[in-house]
Design a protein around this motif. Structure first.
Motif, PDB file in Angstrom:
ATOM      1  N   ARG A   1       0.944  -1.221   0.132  1.00 22.11           N
ATOM      2  CA  ARG A   1      -0.040   0.017   0.099  1.00 22.11           C
ATOM      3  C   ARG A   1       0.750   1.187   0.042  1.00 22.11           C
ATOM      4  NH1 ARG A   1      -4.710   1.333   4.347  1.00 22.11           N
ATOM      5  NH2 ARG A   1      -5.219   3.205   3.466  1.00 22.11           N
ATOM      6  N   ALA A   2       1.994   1.111   0.630  1.00 22.79           N
ATOM      7  CA  ALA A   2       2.738   2.288   0.646  1.00 22.79           C
ATOM      8  C   ALA A   2       3.469   2.651  -0.489  1.00 22.79           C
ATOM      9  CB  ALA A   2       4.052   2.399   2.023  1.00 22.79           C
ATOM     10  N   VAL A   3       3.932   1.465  -1.111  1.00 21.29           N
ATOM     11  CA  VAL A   3       4.582   1.578  -2.599  1.00 21.29           C
ATOM     12  C   VAL A   3       3.575   2.439  -3.567  1.00 21.29           C
ATOM     13  CG1 VAL A   3       5.543   0.282  -4.537  1.00 21.29           C
ATOM     14  CG2 VAL A   3       6.153   0.052  -2.066  1.00 21.29           C
ATOM     15  N   ILE A   4       2.302   1.926  -3.490  1.00 16.31           N
ATOM     16  CA  ILE A   4       1.438   2.124  -4.646  1.00 16.31           C
ATOM     17  C   ILE A   4       0.879   3.478  -4.294  1.00 16.31           C
ATOM     18  CG2 ILE A   4      -0.744   1.757  -5.615  1.00 16.31           C
ATOM     19  CD1 ILE A   4       1.363  -0.303  -6.497  1.00 16.31           C
ATOM     20  N   GLU A   5       0.530   4.015  -2.705  1.00 11.33           N
ATOM     21  CA  GLU A   5      -0.152   5.218  -2.761  1.00 11.33           C
ATOM     22  C   GLU A   5       0.913   6.179  -2.321  1.00 11.33           C
ATOM     23  OE1 GLU A   5      -2.952   4.385   0.355  1.00 11.33           O
ATOM     24  OE2 GLU A   5      -4.091   2.837  -0.849  1.00 11.33           O
ATOM     25  N   ILE A   6       1.967   5.912  -1.872  1.00 10.71           N
ATOM     26  CA  ILE A   6       2.864   7.011  -1.435  1.00 10.71           C
ATOM     27  C   ILE A   6       4.235   7.241  -2.186  1.00 10.71           C
ATOM     28  CG2 ILE A   6       4.263   8.074   0.620  1.00 10.71           C
ATOM     29  CD1 ILE A   6       2.428   6.549   2.295  1.00 10.71           C
ATOM     30  N   LEU A   7       4.841   6.061  -2.430  1.00  8.33           N
ATOM     31  CA  LEU A   7       6.024   5.946  -3.161  1.00  8.33           C
ATOM     32  C   LEU A   7       5.943   6.407  -4.549  1.00  8.33           C
ATOM     33  CD1 LEU A   7       8.387   3.595  -1.168  1.00  8.33           C
ATOM     34  CD2 LEU A   7       8.077   5.986  -0.763  1.00  8.33           C
ATOM     35  N   LEU A   8       5.119   5.706  -5.371  1.00  4.40           N
ATOM     36  CA  LEU A   8       4.884   5.770  -6.601  1.00  4.40           C
ATOM     37  C   LEU A   8       4.629   7.131  -7.050  1.00  4.40           C
ATOM     38  CD1 LEU A   8       5.135   4.079  -9.162  1.00  4.40           C
ATOM     39  CD2 LEU A   8       2.680   3.319  -9.110  1.00  4.40           C
ATOM     40  N   PRO A   9       3.468   7.652  -6.469  1.00  7.53           N
ATOM     41  CA  PRO A   9       3.230   8.963  -7.033  1.00  7.53           C
ATOM     42  C   PRO A   9       4.237   9.931  -7.052  1.00  7.53           C
ATOM     43  CG  PRO A   9       1.246   8.218  -5.682  1.00  7.53           C
ATOM     44  CD  PRO A   9       2.638   7.244  -5.390  1.00  7.53           C
ATOM     45  N   LEU A  10       5.366   9.657  -5.976  1.00  9.66           N
ATOM     46  CA  LEU A  10       6.419  10.589  -5.918  1.00  9.66           C
ATOM     47  C   LEU A  10       7.434  10.772  -7.070  1.00  9.66           C
ATOM     48  CD1 LEU A  10       7.423  12.422  -3.259  1.00  9.66           C
ATOM     49  CD2 LEU A  10       8.898  10.273  -3.090  1.00  9.66           C
ATOM     50  N   VAL A  11       7.433   9.506  -7.689  1.00 12.01           N
ATOM     51  CA  VAL A  11       8.610   9.358  -9.027  1.00 12.01           C
ATOM     52  C   VAL A  11       7.690   9.236 -10.158  1.00 12.01           C
ATOM     53  CG1 VAL A  11      10.021   8.523  -7.298  1.00 12.01           C
ATOM     54  CG2 VAL A  11       8.699   6.840  -8.537  1.00 12.01           C
ATOM     55  N   ASN A  12       6.459   8.802 -10.315  1.00 16.39           N
ATOM     56  CA  ASN A  12       5.568   8.207 -11.508  1.00 16.39           C
ATOM     57  C   ASN A  12       5.567   9.331 -12.606  1.00 16.39           C
ATOM     58  OD1 ASN A  12       3.971   6.343 -12.886  1.00 16.39           O
ATOM     59  ND2 ASN A  12       2.450   8.086 -12.788  1.00 16.39           N
ATOM     60  N   ALA A  13       5.615  10.539 -12.059  1.00 17.29           N
ATOM     61  CA  ALA A  13       5.562  11.672 -13.393  1.00 17.29           C
ATOM     62  C   ALA A  13       6.942  11.733 -14.092  1.00 17.29           C
ATOM     63  CB  ALA A  13       5.156  13.180 -12.732  1.00 17.29           C
ATOM     64  N   GLN A  14       7.874  11.595 -13.303  1.00 15.57           N
ATOM     65  CA  GLN A  14       9.219  11.673 -13.895  1.00 15.57           C
ATOM     66  C   GLN A  14       9.799  10.383 -14.601  1.00 15.57           C
ATOM     67  OE1 GLN A  14      12.211  14.421 -11.692  1.00 15.57           O
ATOM     68  NE2 GLN A  14      10.444  14.544 -10.214  1.00 15.57           N
ATOM     69  N   LEU A  15       9.035   9.489 -14.275  1.00 12.49           N
ATOM     70  CA  LEU A  15       9.668   8.241 -14.795  1.00 12.49           C
ATOM     71  C   LEU A  15       8.797   7.640 -15.913  1.00 12.49           C
ATOM     72  CD1 LEU A  15      10.497   6.003 -11.676  1.00 12.49           C
ATOM     73  CD2 LEU A  15      12.135   7.440 -13.335  1.00 12.49           C
ATOM     74  N   ARG A  16       7.689   8.102 -16.136  1.00 11.31           N
ATOM     75  CA  ARG A  16       6.651   7.507 -17.157  1.00 11.31           C
ATOM     76  C   ARG A  16       6.749   8.047 -18.460  1.00 11.31           C
ATOM     77  NH1 ARG A  16       2.531   9.906 -15.190  1.00 11.31           N
ATOM     78  NH2 ARG A  16       2.227  11.625 -16.893  1.00 11.31           N
ATOM     79  N   ARG A  17       6.864   7.071 -19.395  1.00 13.03           N
ATOM     80  CA  ARG A  17       7.116   7.240 -20.707  1.00 13.03           C
ATOM     81  C   ARG A  17       5.821   7.267 -21.578  1.00 13.03           C
ATOM     82  NH1 ARG A  17      12.032   5.176 -22.777  1.00 13.03           N
ATOM     83  NH2 ARG A  17      11.085   5.236 -24.597  1.00 13.03           N
ATOM     84  N   LEU A  18       5.527   8.158 -22.476  1.00 13.69           N
ATOM     85  CA  LEU A  18       4.277   8.467 -23.029  1.00 13.69           C
ATOM     86  C   LEU A  18       4.048   7.236 -24.216  1.00 13.69           C
ATOM     87  CD1 LEU A  18       4.268  12.256 -23.575  1.00 13.69           C
ATOM     88  CD2 LEU A  18       3.309  10.983 -21.895  1.00 13.69           C
TER      89      LEU A  18
END
Length: 346
Positions: free
Chosen positions: A55-72
């Motif tokens: 839950r912590a990985v999905i709800e807290i950590l992933l939003p922290l890095v997702n925007a800069q790591l996501r590929r279009l």
């Protein structure tokens, strides 16, 4: 005789149906279809391997890095932000060789190295958000919680240094750049300030003298007292223990000082227990090691802020090193300390 291609068929090659040609074309091999650790592991085994709950990985950590790591797009079969985050957390939790970490997911060592650097930089960029002396209300709360430990008044933090093993940088830095990190702990074993830029050959007091934290105290921007061991110079805002206590008040002061300051040692143990890469050592290059240390500091404070609990299955014995040299025996700081002892411990 030159080789000649003869087409015996009645149909010309150009007239073939493109869909028919796809039938004999080899299918692209997707080598990254490994199991998803979120689905593969149960909650407790997952936390042992990644130091955070699902839950912590999905709800807290992933939003922290997702925007800069996501590929279009899916060009080049990019690794998902979630998988990059998990690879980095696994490295923090094990300090294993990157090639071993990559074999677990089917990645090359170079790919794992790039992932760790990329994710660590993103997390470390939130340093000022999670590591600071917070608001006046928070400092007041720290004073109250520190006072509950041993009735030591006006304490807003405890300061000390810890060693983190790193790979030998070589060249002219081989001997000097052994590792030492200056850390200020809060009442909940959170990190309030951290200095990572100095080599281990630098004395604790020198690190503090060159820090921005000392400037803020000298300029009056922070109110309260720090506790430190005898390796630091005694100041009006930084109190050290009495080396040779002679009165009952000095004995009581030393006892309260030790009980309160031990919290920074507990912080080091908790921090390294949560991220064993700090305990076993970092084999990355110097600049990457600094980023990793800052990133784990951010994650440590995030665990405390979000009440994510501690990892308790491993125990690391962090050595407590007491420096016995006081660098300011006759300074104004000692005068202030004597007055403080008379006022609060007599």
């Amino acid at each position: 005789m030159d080789n000649v291609f003869i087409n015996d068929s009645d149909d010309e090659f150009e007239d073939e149906n493109p869909e028919d040609r796809n039938l004999w074309r080899l299918a692209k091999r997707y080598i990254r279809n490994w199991e998803n650790p979120i689905e593969f592991f149960e909650d407790i085994p997952f936390r042992k391997r990644y130091r955070f709950s699902k839950r912590a990985v999905i709800e807290i950590l992933l939003p922290l890095v997702n925007a800069q790591l996501r590929r279009l797009d899916n060009r080049g079969l990019p690794i998902s932000p979630l998988m990059q985050l998990l690879v980095t957390l696994r490295f923090y939790a094990t300090s294993s060789f990157q090639i071993v970490n990559g074999d677990l997911r089917g990645f090359s060592q170079a790919t794992v190295s790039r992932i760790i650097v990329r994710v660590s930089r993103i997390i470390a960029s939130h340093l000022s958000e999670y590591i600071n002396f917070f608001t006046e209300e928070k400092r007041r709360s720290n004073k109250n919680k520190f006072y509950e430990i041993a009735n030591f008044p006006s304490i807003i933090g405890c300061i000390d240094c810890t060693h983190i093993r790193i790979a030998n940088p070589g060249r002219n830095y081989g001997e000097v750049f052994r590792n030492r990190k200056d850390v200020v702990s809060g009442s909940q074993r959170e990190i309030l300030d951290i200095v990572v830029r100095h080599p281990g050959s630098t004395h604790d007091a020198v690190i503090f003298d060159r820090s921005g934290l000392r400037c803020r105290f000298d300029l009056g921007r922070l109110d309260g007292i720090l506790l430190a061991d005898s390796g630091y110079a005694c100041r009006s805002y930084l109190l050290t223990p009495v080396l040779r206590p002679e009165t009952d008040a000095e004995v009581r002061y030393n006892t309260a000082h030790k009980k309160t300051r031990i919290i920074v040692e507990q912080l080091f143990g908790c921090w390294k227990r949560r991220f064993p890469c700090l305990y076993y050592g970092l084999r990355t290059k110097l600049s990457t090691s600094v980023v990793i240390i800052c990133a784990t500091a951010v994650l440590h404070n995030m665990c405390i802020k979000c009440n994510l609990g501690e990892v308790i299955e491993e125990v690391f014995n962090e050595p407590i090193i007491e420096n016995i040299v006081n660098r300011e025996q006759d300074g104004i700081g000692l005068v202030h300390r004597n007055a403080f002892i008379l006022r609060h411990f007599s």
